[in-house]
Design an enzyme around this catalytic site. Structure first.
Site: not given
Ligand code: ACO
Length: 325
Positions: A114, A252, A282
């Protein structure tokens, strides 16, 4: 030696096919509410079968060349930031060079996920100021849809395809003040100890195929917030500028909450942020030049504006660029 690298063109391209959160929820156990609340994403563009990263890059490059009033032959350097190259080799930049009908100059890819566009700007800036090249095309282009596990709802909802491009030119006549147009500074970092937080599980030397993206979302999120806060301060201090000097933050587009956190840290007004995450999702290395082109085309970014760009991605890699437009 050139004093400054100036932006003289910008362009972008998005594949025609748009997939909304609602459409995605028909094949994956997710919902528009979940995706919107956690990320700000509403829809993403997905490349058609047979449409490759180089095709997206070419469309963006042609648009950028048009906006600069240049022909491909005016270029002597092509850098493509991509983590989804057409093939292992040749570099997608070289394929693009051929598609543009160029036979001279140098072309290569940068793999910083990214952060690829910021890394590309940084390398091009050094080469242009050092005299290795005079006119550069820097592209961020991705077909992230090709490396997603479409059954993993925690990752497949986050990404999209697209490309953005800029044309850069060495300017010998510029002065050194931070009021003169061009790239004021770039700042790039990586920490390979964090590779397991975000990686593609495959490759020619391991599995023999491209593999799919794996991510520890919560950890990536925490590092993004910290690293981006640090690198924007680094960019401001390097230029003796304050947050209130910034006209536009072009971040980004990974997650709206990560962007909001940087905005809060800087104390920036929300209307100084170019936000495209809802429509593009993204797009990895493509997201910054795509956002830049949106804000240039709609007239928000004007000559003389101070623009701060920042990104973090797999590696981990991160970086920032301070630019006077
Ligand atoms: N739809 C519904 N539920 C979902 C989904 C989905 N698409 N994905 C995960 N869940 C569920 C999980 O299974 C979990 O359920 P549980 O509590 O029953 O176990 C619950 O939602 C919470 O999941 P988390 O992973 O804890 O959710 P979080 O609040 O951390 O959000 C996310 C996830 C959006 C990926 C977040 O962590 C994030 O944005 N991280 C940054 C990652 C990123 O942006 N990466 C891109 C590349 S790096 C960069 O560019 C910065």
């Amino acid at each position: 030696m050139s004093l400054r690298t100036r932006f003289i063109g910008c362009g972008s391209y998005l594949p025609e096919n748009i997939v909304t959160n609602q459409e995605l929820a028909k094949s994956v156990d997710t919902s528009d509410e979940w995706i919107t609340a956690r990320t700000g994403i509403k829809r993403r563009h997905i490349a058609a079968e047979g449409e490759y990263t180089s095709d997206l890059a070419r469309q963006a490059a042609v648009a950028a060349l048009d906006s600069a009033g240049l022909k491909p032959n005016d270029l002597d350097l092509i850098i493509v930031g991509t983590t989804t190259p057409d093939e292992v080799f040749p570099a997608t930049a070289v394929t693009l060079q051929g598609q543009l009908g160029l036979t001279g100059g140098a072309a290569f890819d940068i793999q910083a996920v990214c952060s690829g566009f910021i890394y590309g700007l940084s390398v091009a800036d050094s080469m242009l100021r050092g005299g290795t090249a005079k006119t550069a095309l820097v592209v961020g282009a991705e077909t992230m849809s090709r490396i997603l596990d479409w059954e993993d709802r925690s990752t497949c909802v986050l990404f999209g395809d697209g490309a953005g491009a800029v044309i850069l030119r060495a300017d010998n006549g510029a002065d050194e003040s931070n009021e003169a147009p061009g790239i004021l500074s770039t700042h790039i970092h990586s920490d390979g100890n964090l590779r397991d937080l975000l990686y593609c599980a495959g490759g020619p030397s391991t599995t023999g195929n491209a593999g799919v993206l794996k991510m520890m979302g919560k950890d990536v999120y925490k590092h993004a917030v910290t690293n981006l806060a640090n690198v924007v301060v680094e960019a401001l201090e390097a230029n003796q500028l304050n947050p209130e000097d910034i006209d536009w933050l072009v971040p980004h587009q990974a997650n709206r909450r990560i962007i909001d956190s940087t905005v809060k840290k800087l104390g920036l007004a929300e209307d100084k942020v170019v936000m495209t995450i809802a429509d593009h999702a993204n797009t990895s290395a493509a997201s910054i030049p795509l956002a830049l082109d949106v804000a240039i085309t709609d007239g928000r970014i004007k000559n003389g504006d101070l623009i701060l760009m920042e990104a973090m991605g797999g590696g981990l890699t991160w970086g920032a660029a301070m630019v006077r437009w």
